[in-house]
Scaffold this active site. Sequence first.
Site, PDB file in Angstrom:
ATOM      1  N   TRP A 199       0.932  -1.297   0.037  1.00  0.00           N
ATOM      2  CA  TRP A 199       0.133  -0.114   0.151  1.00  0.00           C
ATOM      3  C   TRP A 199       0.706   1.174  -0.112  1.00  0.00           C
ATOM      4  O   TRP A 199       0.456   2.059  -0.762  1.00  0.00           O
ATOM      5  CB  TRP A 199      -0.934   0.067   1.157  1.00  0.00           C
ATOM      6  N   LYS A 240     -11.560  -1.909   8.493  1.00  0.00           N
ATOM      7  CA  LYS A 240     -10.990  -2.656   9.461  1.00  0.00           C
ATOM      8  C   LYS A 240     -11.352  -2.326  11.072  1.00  0.00           C
ATOM      9  O   LYS A 240     -11.566  -3.377  11.658  1.00  0.00           O
ATOM     10  CB  LYS A 240      -9.338  -2.410   9.166  1.00  0.00           C
ATOM     11  N   ASP A 257      -1.136   6.582   6.578  1.00  0.00           N
ATOM     12  CA  ASP A 257      -2.291   5.744   6.119  1.00  0.00           C
ATOM     13  C   ASP A 257      -2.283   4.823   7.398  1.00  0.00           C
ATOM     14  O   ASP A 257      -1.420   4.060   7.617  1.00  0.00           O
ATOM     15  CB  ASP A 257      -1.964   5.005   4.893  1.00  0.00           C
TER      16      ASP A 257
END
Length: 361
Positions: A103, A197, A173
């Site tokens: 990511w 999440k 992030d």
Amino acid sequence: MMARLFNFNPGPAALPLEALEKLQANIVEYKDAGMSILEMSHRSPEYSEIHAQTKERLRSIFGIPDNFEILFLGGGATLQFGMIPMNFLDGDKTADYIITGSWSKKAYNDAKLFGKANVAASSAEENFSRIPTQDELNLSENAVYVHLTSNNTIAGTQWKTFPDTGSVPIIADMSSDILSKRIDFSKFGVIYAGAQKNLGPAGVTLVIMRKDVLDKAKDGLPAYLSYKTHAPKDSLYNTPPVFGIYVMYLVLEWIEGQGGLAAVEKVNEAKGQLLYGAMDEDPEFFRGTVEKESRSLMNVTIRLPSEELEKTFIAQAREAGLHGLKGHRSVGGIRVSMYNASPLAGIDKLVDFMKDFRKQN
């Protein structure tokens, strides 16, 4: 009652049962509004209250200072990969990127489209098996920000201590470990996270942005892609992801009921100690893929002696009510995602299963 599995999916992930039950009670009719939360206007008094209270709960639980804006956007964290450099980079400016997994690499690739992106550190050559140390960082002299991914869902690594970047703000992030522990906001300029999440369902993205950083965002961008559009409109420039924000509201209510972030953090640490302890009893059979200093408390990655044994483990675990343990398709193996809503009882059962499986194999 449905027999609920222990859900170790990496995202969309487990939600607190209490939040789901409250959602169920209000899904057809929200309180006495005569309609579902899915139907009502985002300008209605009922939703306006939810919107405001979700922000208040976030600020209180996470300890977000008053000099930070709270935004609810769409597009997932992936959209933020591009929005951040679009708003803060141009051809003459540099941003530092610390690459610790898939990511952060995608975020770096998007940044290169808008300005100079410097790889300040990377653990790619070591299969992302660890977090770089402070003395490994090659930070630029005049960077506008330093970007990192706080927890790596595929690699199973997590920043335990965030780096010292001087006066340069960190943009993080935090999609897979937000609200799992307390943090020092003074290090950060922006924190963003997809909800699916630890916060709620897929569909809403939380962006927490320091106001002086927001002031430096460029003008002349497409309206939706400009942070300066959303902040003064209180995330209501367009129809926000109402349902996702409402579920976030319920999840935050659940965190309050657990005793707040300190209590949640304590449980997360206990889950990590239990699972890693079981792995360390026989590290040749349950081989962790990351260095101990970089171990994640959210996503635990494991390899067994053979891929066939891993397939058997995953299948038998599912039969035992332990769901979602297959590793990411890009790396294989086993992955245990144990976000906030994953109960300690689930890790207890998993550890017992692991011990029995090892004896049999």
